[in-house]
Enzyme design. Structure first.
Site, mmCIF file in Angstrom:
data_model
loop_
_atom_site.group_PDB
_atom_site.id
_atom_site.type_symbol
_atom_site.label_atom_id
_atom_site.label_comp_id
_atom_site.label_asym_id
_atom_site.label_seq_id
_atom_site.Cartn_x
_atom_site.Cartn_y
_atom_site.Cartn_z
ATOM 1 N N GLY A 58 0.811 -1.253 -0.120
ATOM 2 C CA GLY A 58 0.058 0.165 -0.047
ATOM 3 C C GLY A 58 0.886 1.207 -0.035
ATOM 4 C CB CYS A 85 5.354 -3.990 0.274
ATOM 5 S SG CYS A 85 6.313 -2.694 0.074
ATOM 6 C CE1 TYR A 86 1.206 1.245 5.454
ATOM 7 C CE2 TYR A 86 -0.555 -0.661 5.682
ATOM 8 C CZ TYR A 86 0.111 0.781 5.821
ATOM 9 O OH TYR A 86 -0.641 1.459 6.946
ATOM 10 C CG HIS A 172 5.558 -5.978 -4.157
ATOM 11 N ND1 HIS A 172 4.222 -5.851 -3.818
ATOM 12 C CD2 HIS A 172 6.079 -4.868 -3.981
ATOM 13 C CE1 HIS A 172 4.119 -4.437 -3.364
ATOM 14 N NE2 HIS A 172 5.206 -3.851 -3.276
ATOM 15 C CD GLU A 174 2.626 -8.709 -5.095
ATOM 16 O OE1 GLU A 174 2.353 -7.346 -4.519
ATOM 17 O OE2 GLU A 174 3.276 -9.231 -4.432
ATOM 18 C CB SER A 226 -21.678 -9.568 -26.465
ATOM 19 O OG SER A 226 -20.576 -10.371 -25.842
ATOM 20 N N GLY A 227 -20.867 -12.485 -27.756
ATOM 21 C CA GLY A 227 -19.823 -13.250 -28.486
ATOM 22 C C GLY A 227 -18.413 -13.350 -27.796
ATOM 23 N N GLY A 228 -18.298 -12.234 -26.745
ATOM 24 C CA GLY A 228 -17.324 -11.893 -25.916
ATOM 25 C C GLY A 228 -17.086 -13.213 -25.058
ATOM 26 C CB VAL A 229 -14.044 -14.719 -23.420
ATOM 27 C CG1 VAL A 229 -13.542 -13.381 -22.678
ATOM 28 C CG2 VAL A 229 -13.635 -15.992 -22.817
ATOM 29 C CG ASP A 230 -16.018 -11.847 -19.789
ATOM 30 O OD1 ASP A 230 -15.533 -12.657 -19.535
ATOM 31 O OD2 ASP A 230 -15.900 -10.584 -19.654
ATOM 32 C CB SER A 231 -21.657 -13.228 -22.860
ATOM 33 O OG SER A 231 -21.068 -12.976 -24.292
ATOM 34 C CE LYS A 371 -11.742 -10.668 -19.599
ATOM 35 N NZ LYS A 371 -13.189 -10.431 -20.561
#
Length: 516
Positions: A58, A85-86, A172, A174, A226-231, A371
Site C-alpha cells: 500500500g 511490503c506495507y 513483492h 506476486e 455478445s460473442g465475447g469470452v465472458d458471455s 479473466k
C-alpha cells in the site's frame, strides 16, 4: 459457503496496485483466494473459512496518523499471516516492532539472500531476484520474530515467527519480476496454512452447474450474448446446467467484426444447441447514427438502442425469471472498494439500464473468476479458441473504430482491413500472448496516392497493437517490420477505397488504447 471455496486465503487490500495479482498468483497454485478491503467486516472476510491471511502492499506509512492498520480479529484468529511490503510493516507495527522512513529507498529489481531455514524459502536458491517498491523499512522486530532474508538495503527483507505462523516479505512475490514468487506464495498457502489445491476449472464447472440447478429449478433464464469470452462462457455453463430453460438474445448492431455474427450463431446455436434469438438490427443502428460523429454521443446512442432492442426481445419471452450476466472478479473487486459497505450485494435489481418494468433475478456465474480463469473454464467447456481467445472488443464495436461518418460502406472497409491485420498476426503466432489487443481504425481523412499509374485520393487505415497486463497502462507492440509491410500491402491491394496504412506507436498514457 461451499466446499470449493472454503479453506482458502483471504487477502486484505491496503491499496496496492498489485493486490489483484496476489489473488491471481495464489489461485494459479490451485488455492482459492478472495480480496477484501482492509477494513471489511470480519464476518465478510471469514465467510468462506479461510485458513490464512495475506496483507497487501500500500502507499501509506504505518506510523502516520490515519494510516490503515491490522484489524483486531486478524491476530485473534490464530491463523497464519503473510505481510507483503506495507502488509509486513503493518504486521510489525501491530505487534510492537518499529517501522521508520528509510534514507535509502528501494524501487525495482533487487537481490536477497535467505539464510535461515523456513517453510517460506525451503527448496529455493539461497540468492533470489525480487521486486522492491518501498520507502519505509523495519528497524526493530517484534518479540518472537527472526530475520530470514536480507538485501543490501533491507536487513529484514523477510521475517518470520514460525511458532505463530507469521511471515513478512519486504518485496513483492506476486509480480513477474520476482521469478520465484509463485513458489513462495504456494509455500505459504500450502505448507504453512495447509490449504488444499482444489481450485481448478473442472471443479469450478461441476460446483457452478450444481449451484445454478439448485437455484433456478424449473425457471427460465435469459442471457445477453455478445460473442465475447465472458458471455460465451456464461452461456456454455448455463447450457450445461439448465439446457432448454436458457434463452440467449444476440443483437447484431452492425458494428461487429468480419463474420463475427455468423461465428457466434454457428458456435452457440448450431454446435452448442442453445436457444438463440437473433436480431439483426444493423439497419436500425446505422439509421440512428449516420449523422453522429462525437465519440461519447456515439456510445450513448448505441447503448440506448441496444437496451431498446434487447428489451423488446425480452418482453416477447414469457415466464423468464432470471437474467444471466458475465460479471467477473475484477469488476467485483473494483465495486467493492467502499470498505465496510462492500458486503451489501443485491440479488434482485434491474441490470444494465433495463426499463423499470423489467425485473429479473441476477445470475453471475463468473463473478469469482479472473479473466485468465474465465478462458481456462471456456477451454474446459470445449469452446473454440476463436471464442476463448477473442480479442478484447468495446461495447460499441467498430462504431468507435470507424472515425467520422458511419456508413455500411465505410464499416465494411474497416471490417476487411481489421480481418487482414488479425489474420496476419495469427499466422505469425502473435495474436495471443504477444499482443494484448490489436485492431484497425478507419480515419476520417483522405490521402493522395498512386495506384496503377493513376492518382488516387482515398482513406487511411491506422493499425494499433499494444502489450499490457492490466489495460490501465499499455505500450505499443514492436511488431516485425516484415509483418507490418505484409499487412499494409494486403490492405491497400484488397480493401477498395484505402491507399495508405499507418502504425500507431503511442503508449497509454498519453494515449488511450482505443482511438475514440
Amino acid at each position: 459457503m461451499d466446499d470449493l471455496r472454503t479453506g482458502g486465503i483471504a487477502i486484505l487490500d491496503y491499496g496496492s496496485q498489485y493486490t489483484q495479482l496476489i489473488a491471481r498468483r495464489v489461485r494459479e497454485g490451485g488455492v482459492y483466494s478472495e480480496v477484501f478491503a482492509h477494513d471489511a467486516p470480519a464476518e465478510h472476510v471469514n465467510r468462506n473459512a479461510p485458513l490464512g491471511y495475506i496483507l497487501s502492499g500500500g502507499p501509506n506509512s504505518v506510523y502516520e496518523d490515519g494510516a490503515p492498520q491490522l484489524p483486531d480479529y486478524l491476530l485473534a484468529s490464530g491463523k497464519p499471516i503473510l505481510g507483503i511490503c506495507y502488509g509486513l510493516q503493518a504486521l510489525v507495527h501491530a505487534l510492537g516492532g518499529t517501522v521508520e522512513a528509510s534514507p535509502k529507498r528501494e524501487f525495482g529489481q533487487a537481490d536477497i539472500t535467505h539464510y535461515h531455514p523456513s517453510p517460506l524459502f525451503d527448496g529455493l536458491p539461497p540468492q533470489l531476484a525480487v521486486w522492491m517498491s518501498h520507502g519505509d523499512k523495519v528497524t526493530r522486530l517484534p518479540e518472537g520474530f527472526t530475520p530470514i532474508a536480507e538485501s543490501a538495503n533491507s536487513p529484514y527483507a523477510a521475517i518470520a515467527d514460525m511458532t505463530r505462523g507469521y511471515y513478512g516479505v519486504q518485496f513483492h512475490p506476486e509480480v513477474t519480476h520476482t521469478p520465484q514468487g509463485a513458489q513462495l506464495l504456494a509455500a505459504f498457502t500450502q505448507r504453512v496454512c495447509g490449504c488444499v489445491p482444489k481450485w481448478t476449472p473442472a471443479a469450478f464447472i461441476e460446483t457452478t452447474i450444481a449451484q445454478v440447478r439448485a437455484r433456478v429449478g424449473d425457471e427460465r433464464v435469459l442471457l445477453g450474448l455478445s460473442g465475447g469470452v465472458d458471455s460465451a462462457v456464461v452461456g456454455a455453463l448455463l447450457q450445461r446446467a439448465v439446457g432448454a430453460q436458457l434463452t440467449a438474445i444476440f443483437v447484431n448492431t452492425g458494428f461487429l467484426r468480419l463474420h463475427e455474427a455468423e461465428n457466434v450463431l454457428r458456435v452457440f446455436r448450431d454446435e452448442q444447441h442453445m436457444n438463440v434469438v437473433y436480431n439483426d438490427a444493423t439497419e436500425l443502428f446505422l439509421d440512428e447514427l449516420q449523422h453522429i460523429r462525437e465519440p461519447e454521443a456515439k456510445r450513448k446512442r448505441i447503448g440506448k438502442l441496444f437496451i431498446d432492442v434487447f428489451s423488446a426481445e425480452a418482453r416477447a419471452l414469457e415466464g423468464v425469471r432470471f437474467l444471466a450476466q458475465g460479471t467477473i472478479y475484477p469488476d467485483v473487486i473494483e465495486s467493492a472498494q467502499n470498505s465496510k459497505a462492500a458486503h451489501v450485494i443485491k440479488s434482485h435489481h434491474n441490470v444494465g439500464g433495463l426499463p423499470d418494468d423489467m425485473h429479473f433475478e441476477l445470475i453471475e456465474p463468473l463473478r469469482d473468476l479472473f479473466k485468465d480463469e474465465v478462458r481456462k473454464v471456456g477451454k474446459a467447456l470445449g469452446l473454440p479458441d476463436s471464442i476463448v481467445y477473442r480479442q478484447p472488443f468495446p461495447g460499441p464495436g467498430l462504431a468507435i473504430r470507424c472515425l467520422g461518418e458511419l456508413t455500411l460502406a465505410r464499416l465494411d472497409k474497416l471490417r476487411h482491413a481489421d480481418a487482414i491485420f488479425l489474420e496476419e498476426l495469427e499466422k505469425a503466432n502473435l495474436l495471443v500472448g504477444d499482443t494484448a489487443q490489436c485492431f484497425a481504425v478507419l480515419l476520417p481523412v483522405q490521402a493522395v496516392g498512386v495506384m496503377g499509374d493513376q492518382r488516387t485520393y482515398e482513406e487511411v487505415v491506422a493499425l494499433r497493437a499494444v502489450q499490457t497486463d492490466d489495460f490501465m497502462t499499455a505500450d505499443w507492440a514492436r511488431l516485425p517490420y516484415d509483418l507490418l509491410a505484409t499487412v499494409s500491402r494486403r490492405i491497400v491491394n484488397e480493401v477498395r477505397g484505402v491507399n495508405r496504412v499507418v502504425y500507431d506507436i503511442t503508449s497509454k498514457p498519453p494515449a488511450t488504447i482505443e482511438w475514440e
